[in-house]
Design an enzyme around this catalytic site. Structure first.
Site, PDB file in Angstrom:
ATOM      1  N   SER A 246      51.923  49.805  60.530  1.00 54.12           N
ATOM      2  CA  SER A 246      51.759  48.739  59.384  1.00 54.12           C
ATOM      3  C   SER A 246      50.782  49.533  59.096  1.00 54.12           C
ATOM      4  O   SER A 246      50.017  50.553  59.266  1.00 54.12           O
ATOM      5  CB  SER A 246      51.530  47.675  59.904  1.00 54.12           C
ATOM      6  OG  SER A 246      50.275  47.612  60.672  1.00 54.12           O
ATOM      7  N   LYS A 247      50.462  49.074  57.692  1.00 61.33           N
ATOM      8  CA  LYS A 247      49.639  49.520  56.604  1.00 61.33           C
ATOM      9  C   LYS A 247      48.103  49.340  57.082  1.00 61.33           C
ATOM     10  O   LYS A 247      47.192  50.175  56.635  1.00 61.33           O
ATOM     11  CB  LYS A 247      49.587  48.810  55.227  1.00 61.33           C
ATOM     12  CG  LYS A 247      49.963  49.639  54.026  1.00 61.33           C
ATOM     13  CD  LYS A 247      49.895  48.780  52.728  1.00 61.33           C
ATOM     14  CE  LYS A 247      49.867  49.434  51.741  1.00 61.33           C
ATOM     15  NZ  LYS A 247      50.146  48.647  50.322  1.00 61.33           N
ATOM     16  N   ARG A 248      47.946  48.328  57.835  1.00 61.02           N
ATOM     17  CA  ARG A 248      46.494  48.000  58.429  1.00 61.02           C
ATOM     18  C   ARG A 248      45.978  49.234  59.198  1.00 61.02           C
ATOM     19  O   ARG A 248      44.691  49.524  59.182  1.00 61.02           O
ATOM     20  CB  ARG A 248      46.502  46.778  59.181  1.00 61.02           C
ATOM     21  CG  ARG A 248      45.955  45.532  58.252  1.00 61.02           C
ATOM     22  CD  ARG A 248      46.083  44.437  59.229  1.00 61.02           C
ATOM     23  NE  ARG A 248      47.414  43.930  59.543  1.00 61.02           N
ATOM     24  CZ  ARG A 248      47.922  43.811  60.857  1.00 61.02           C
ATOM     25  NH1 ARG A 248      47.162  44.048  62.038  1.00 61.02           N
ATOM     26  NH2 ARG A 248      49.467  43.654  60.748  1.00 61.02           N
ATOM     27  N   GLN A 249      46.767  50.060  59.836  1.00 58.26           N
ATOM     28  CA  GLN A 249      46.200  50.867  60.786  1.00 58.26           C
ATOM     29  C   GLN A 249      45.971  52.249  60.181  1.00 58.26           C
ATOM     30  O   GLN A 249      45.965  53.216  60.947  1.00 58.26           O
ATOM     31  CB  GLN A 249      47.056  51.111  62.116  1.00 58.26           C
ATOM     32  CG  GLN A 249      46.918  49.904  63.022  1.00 58.26           C
ATOM     33  CD  GLN A 249      47.095  50.072  64.289  1.00 58.26           C
ATOM     34  OE1 GLN A 249      46.728  51.220  64.764  1.00 58.26           O
ATOM     35  NE2 GLN A 249      47.377  49.024  65.239  1.00 58.26           N
ATOM     36  N   GLY A 250      46.070  52.426  58.971  1.00 63.80           N
ATOM     37  CA  GLY A 250      46.076  53.592  58.204  1.00 63.80           C
ATOM     38  C   GLY A 250      47.200  53.914  57.034  1.00 63.80           C
ATOM     39  O   GLY A 250      47.867  52.826  57.005  1.00 63.80           O
TER      40      GLY A 250
END
Ligand code: GLU
Length: 500
Positions: A246-250
């Site tokens: 997901s976007k959250r991790q990079g």
């Protein structure tokens, strides 16, 4: 056998997710491997999620990667709403679908009660058995309606997926799902099936997040009486901690990787290996080589970890090859044969200078083109991505402050370092501009080390630090060549003064 036809069917969200690039790539590979067609369809029927310019952006990025589609214009679902409406009505006429007038409040309440009772939320069939008169009256009165699929009772849906094998689902576990929304736009399921049918798609290759939708799709094919394509669901992409990528991790947007100077050849090569393996030790593939080697049997079921370290490694390998080739060809005008990387047989032909220009763009503007190119050449073997140039090469245009203790190699001492630097200064001062070349400088300094009973650590180490202010850098002689005689002497003098 009829023609192999695949499609990439993204919803235009404004950027291309790395997983979508993989989906597009696998569809492309399978089509091209079979001399078939790779088609593009824009699934933009969710009006709430439309993003300005998303479609153009998507096409641009597919073209950048060389994933050219064979339909001249992509099929765009929002231009086909009438077709979907007609098909939905056809199912209503055949009693395979029905109008539903339930308000969103009623549906919310229903969901709430079901969840409270720990039931799987599901439409309760409230409008399933309205008489034709009731339906007509409501429609005439202008009541808002959706069209729902009439889920057959007590049936088992049998499906086959090339990756996941045979799957069975009972219809009682399925919902009377919506086909046409109250704004008259189709749902994903309806439009997807109609379009795959009309485009004569032979293989549906997509992310496995769509696997739960497969029974609905199979039932729709049956309801319409259409033949089914072959289904291929690709394993999930995971973060290294095995959570969903997901976007959250990079970064997950392909555009961001491109902007940072990841080479498209490297991205494509890495992405191809996410969930597919060539069944041998080979790691490097061009797009053409992927086409030749791709097969559906070698797609894995288990989730594929998106590992930025591995992408960095691929990218650094590609950068190295590209710039050793381009630097020689573009900077020094040498004619070179395409290089080969071990293992494997990667050939990157660099007829274009785009990558060089991209690399140049990460170096400050006031640096001359000649110097930029020299910088790129000496750093090209140590970059994960081109954007790193801005940082790792910055000492070339601005010597960072450093502590004088750094000048002394750990196996050397102050006296030997001083001697080394002074002798270096003297020697380099006498070296003519014309002889100011890496190989030659290396020879001169090695001789100096030998003749004066010093070690490399007494000489090369302090030169490195005085030129770069860093403990890690390209070789001191490479830096000497890049900085040129005047600047190099200036920096070494600064170091000598520090040690006084
Ligand atoms: N529009 C869907 C997506 O964005 C397509 C799924 C499919 O290929 O059926 O992934």
């Amino acid at each position: 056998m009829s023609q192999i036809r695949t499609r990439f069917a993204p919803s235009p969200t404004g950027y291309l997710h790395i997983g979508s690039l993989r989906t597009a790539l696998f569809n492309y590979l399978w089509a091209k491997k079979n001399n078939g067609q790779f088609l593009l369809r824009i699934e933009d029927t969710d009006q709430a999620r439309l993003v300005e310019g998303a479609q153009e952006n998507l096409i641009k990025i597919l073209q950048l990667f060389g994933l050219n589609f064979d339909n001249h214009e992509p099929m765009v679902q929002s231009t086909r709403t009438k077709i979907y409406q007609e098909f939905a009505q056809k199912l209503v006429a055949e009693s395979k679908a029905y109008y539903c007038f339930c308000s969103s409040e009623r549906l919310d309440d229903l969901r709430k009660t079901q969840t409270e009772k720990k039931l799987v939320p599901k439409y309760d069939g409230h409008c399933r058995n309205l008489s034709q008169e009731e339906v007509s009256a409501k429609l005439q009165a202008g009541e808002k309606a959706v069209i729902r699929f009439k889920m057959p009772e007590n049936q088992t849906v049998e499906m086959h997926d090339e990756v996941y094998g045979d799957i069975k689902v009972k219809t009682e576990d399925l919902d009377d799902f919506v086909l046409l929304k109250s704004d008259n736009f189709p749902t994903y399921h309806l439009a997807n099936i109609i379009d795959d049918h009309e485009m004569e798609i032979s293989h549906v290759i997509r992310a496995d997040e769509w696997l739960p939708s497969l029974p609905k799709h199979i039932l729709l094919y049956e309801a319409f009486g259409w033949p089914q394509p072959t289904f291929v669901h690709l394993p999930l992409l995971l973060n290294p901690d095995r959570s969903k990528l997901s976007k959250r991790q990079g970064d997950v947007a392909v555009e961001d990787f491109v902007k940072k100077g990841y080479l498209k050849e490297a991205i494509l090569n890495y992405v191809a290996l996410l969930g597919w393996n060539p069944k041998d030790e080979r790691e490097f593939f061009t797009l053409e080589e992927l086409v030749a080697n791709f097969s559906l049997e070698h797609i894995n079921k288990t989730g594929a970890i998106f590992d930025i370290q591995k992408l960095n490694w691929f990218n650094s390998q590609y950068i190295r090859k590209v710039f050793y080739a381009t630097a020689d060809e573009v900077i020094y005008g040498k004619k070179i044969e395409p290089h080969t990387i071990e293992p494997g047989n990667l050939m990157i032909k660099l007829k274009n200078k785009n990558i060089l220009e991209l690399a140049q763009s990460f170096i400050p503007n006031d640096i001359s083109l000649d110097l930029k190119n020299k910088i790129i050449k000496i750093f090209s073997s140590r970059l994960n991505n081109l954007a790193e140039l801005a940082e790792v090469a910055s000492f070339v245009w601005e010597l960072p402050a450093y502590d004088k203790a750094m000048l002394i190699f750990k196996k050397s001492d102050l006296e030997k370092t001083k001697t080394g630097l002074n002798l270096t200064l003297e020697l380099l001062n006498q070296t003519e501009e014309i002889a100011w070349q890496e190989e030659n400088l290396k020879q001169l300094l090695s001789d100096l080390v030998a003749q004066n009973n010093l070690t490399a650590g007494d000489v090369f180490w302090p030169i490195r630090v005085s030129l770069s202010g860093r403990e890690q850098s390209p070789s001191p002689t490479e830096i000497l060549e890049v900085l040129g005689k005047e600047e190099s002497l200036k920096r070494i003098q600064v170091a000598v003064d520090k040690l006084k």
